[in-house]
Scaffold this active site. Sequence first.
Site, PDB file in Angstrom:
ATOM      1  N   HIS A   1      30.128  91.969  16.702  1.00  7.68           N
ATOM      2  CA  HIS A   1      30.371  91.575  18.092  1.00  7.68           C
ATOM      3  C   HIS A   1      31.704  92.101  18.612  1.00  7.68           C
ATOM      4  O   HIS A   1      31.809  92.481  19.781  1.00  7.68           O
ATOM      5  CB  HIS A   1      30.347  90.051  18.185  1.00  7.68           C
ATOM      6  CG  HIS A   1      30.581  89.504  19.553  1.00  7.68           C
ATOM      7  ND1 HIS A   1      29.727  89.728  20.615  1.00  7.68           N
ATOM      8  CD2 HIS A   1      31.589  88.727  20.040  1.00  7.68           C
ATOM      9  CE1 HIS A   1      30.184  89.112  21.689  1.00  7.68           C
ATOM     10  NE2 HIS A   1      31.320  88.504  21.367  1.00  7.68           N
TER      11      HIS A   1
ATOM     12  N   ASP B   1      31.752  90.416  26.268  1.00  6.45           N
ATOM     13  CA  ASP B   1      31.466  88.995  26.127  1.00  6.45           C
ATOM     14  C   ASP B   1      31.723  88.272  27.462  1.00  6.45           C
ATOM     15  O   ASP B   1      31.128  88.624  28.467  1.00  6.45           O
ATOM     16  CB  ASP B   1      32.299  88.443  24.965  1.00  6.45           C
ATOM     17  CG  ASP B   1      31.935  87.033  24.560  1.00  6.45           C
ATOM     18  OD1 ASP B   1      30.978  86.869  23.787  1.00  6.45           O
ATOM     19  OD2 ASP B   1      32.623  86.092  25.021  1.00  6.45           O
ATOM     20  N   ARG B   2      32.622  87.288  27.510  1.00 10.75           N
ATOM     21  CA  ARG B   2      32.877  86.589  28.765  1.00 10.75           C
ATOM     22  C   ARG B   2      33.346  87.564  29.840  1.00 10.75           C
ATOM     23  O   ARG B   2      32.964  87.463  31.004  1.00 10.75           O
ATOM     24  CB  ARG B   2      33.941  85.496  28.583  1.00 10.75           C
ATOM     25  CG  ARG B   2      33.671  84.505  27.471  1.00 10.75           C
ATOM     26  CD  ARG B   2      32.322  83.836  27.580  1.00 10.75           C
ATOM     27  NE  ARG B   2      32.223  82.975  28.755  1.00 10.75           N
ATOM     28  CZ  ARG B   2      31.085  82.381  29.139  1.00 10.75           C
ATOM     29  NH1 ARG B   2      29.972  82.584  28.458  1.00 10.75           N
ATOM     30  NH2 ARG B   2      31.064  81.596  30.200  1.00 10.75           N
TER      31      ARG B   2
ATOM     32  N   HIS C   1      27.330  76.975  20.750  1.00 10.66           N
ATOM     33  CA  HIS C   1      28.532  76.675  21.526  1.00 10.66           C
ATOM     34  C   HIS C   1      28.255  76.709  23.021  1.00 10.66           C
ATOM     35  O   HIS C   1      28.917  76.021  23.797  1.00 10.66           O
ATOM     36  CB  HIS C   1      29.644  77.675  21.176  1.00 10.66           C
ATOM     37  CG  HIS C   1      29.304  79.101  21.449  1.00 10.66           C
ATOM     38  ND1 HIS C   1      28.240  79.760  20.844  1.00 10.66           N
ATOM     39  CD2 HIS C   1      29.874  80.017  22.274  1.00 10.66           C
ATOM     40  CE1 HIS C   1      28.178  80.994  21.281  1.00 10.66           C
ATOM     41  NE2 HIS C   1      29.142  81.180  22.152  1.00 10.66           N
TER      42      HIS C   1
ATOM     43  N   TYR D   1      32.744  78.172  30.321  1.00  3.74           N
ATOM     44  CA  TYR D   1      31.383  78.097  29.776  1.00  3.74           C
ATOM     45  C   TYR D   1      30.507  77.148  30.578  1.00  3.74           C
ATOM     46  O   TYR D   1      29.317  77.407  30.786  1.00  3.74           O
ATOM     47  CB  TYR D   1      31.437  77.664  28.306  1.00  3.74           C
ATOM     48  CG  TYR D   1      31.611  78.817  27.358  1.00  3.74           C
ATOM     49  CD1 TYR D   1      30.507  79.407  26.735  1.00  3.74           C
ATOM     50  CD2 TYR D   1      32.874  79.331  27.070  1.00  3.74           C
ATOM     51  CE1 TYR D   1      30.661  80.464  25.857  1.00  3.74           C
ATOM     52  CE2 TYR D   1      33.037  80.392  26.194  1.00  3.74           C
ATOM     53  CZ  TYR D   1      31.922  80.958  25.592  1.00  3.74           C
ATOM     54  OH  TYR D   1      32.071  82.014  24.729  1.00  3.74           O
TER      55      TYR D   1
END
Length: 296
Positions: A276, A111-112, A156, A216
């Site tokens: 996920h 993910d990030r 988001h 983000y």
Amino acid sequence: MTLTIPDFVPGFDHVRLPGADGVELAAAVGGSGSPVVLLHGFPQTHLMWRHVAERLADGHTVICPDLRGYGASGKPAATGPDVYAKRTMAADVVTLAAALGHERFALVGHDRGALVAFRAGLDHPETLTHLGILDIVPTLDMWNVLRGAPAAVGYHLFLMAQPPGLPEAMIAGSADAFFGSFLDAWANDPAALPQEVRGEYLRASAAAVVSIVADYRASAGIDITHDQADLDAGSQLAMPVTVVQQDWGAQLGYDAAAVWKVWAPDLDHRLTRAGHFMAEEAPEETTAAIRDLLTR
């Protein structure tokens, strides 16, 4: 220095070391052998790697940091676009590994953390031996494939891309509900996120709203600029790359393997039936994919 955070894996040490610009990074370190750095995603901390790290520590030195702005790591004020750029966060990882005595290492991100790992692969090809990516496409491609009603799954991303003020206030006003909604929606197996771990994710995220939003926001700005410059220059990932992800291509109408092939000529692209949070939902599968990567 030890950290006041939940137990990670027995035998792992908790350390604090400076990152690229002096920000203090927290990490769990254990095992012995060739080094592997594991980077967590949203809305998580290094705890997401607890099952995989334990398995990889049999044969590897495993380093699991909290990204800047997350968990027990420092949360610098976003005084400029570079503070939470993936380029800066990638430099954090390289600096941390060097401080632990590792000038070259394998890097796996979720993910990030996978966006940070991708940037590290482009910026530090001489440092990374192997690159593992879990459940993302690069930032530039992510924005390109989020179209129409199916893009609502990434609402988001659009919320946190807005100018400072409103996103932070909205999220902080209902932090547990906001961050918890992703833990609920993205896990195919909720039992893989036990209450004590879920509680730690919510606690850590609620304490990091401003820095998470800054992370983000960078992905809607400076990170795109960096990716586009590399794409225009024909830059590619020089090391073996393994990507494991859900079948987002089928859901959003694009060929995920083809997207990755542009960036990674030495590519092993795999689809998983796990949700996920695959490192927690399918740790054996995830560990096997990493071990296969490290033998290439």
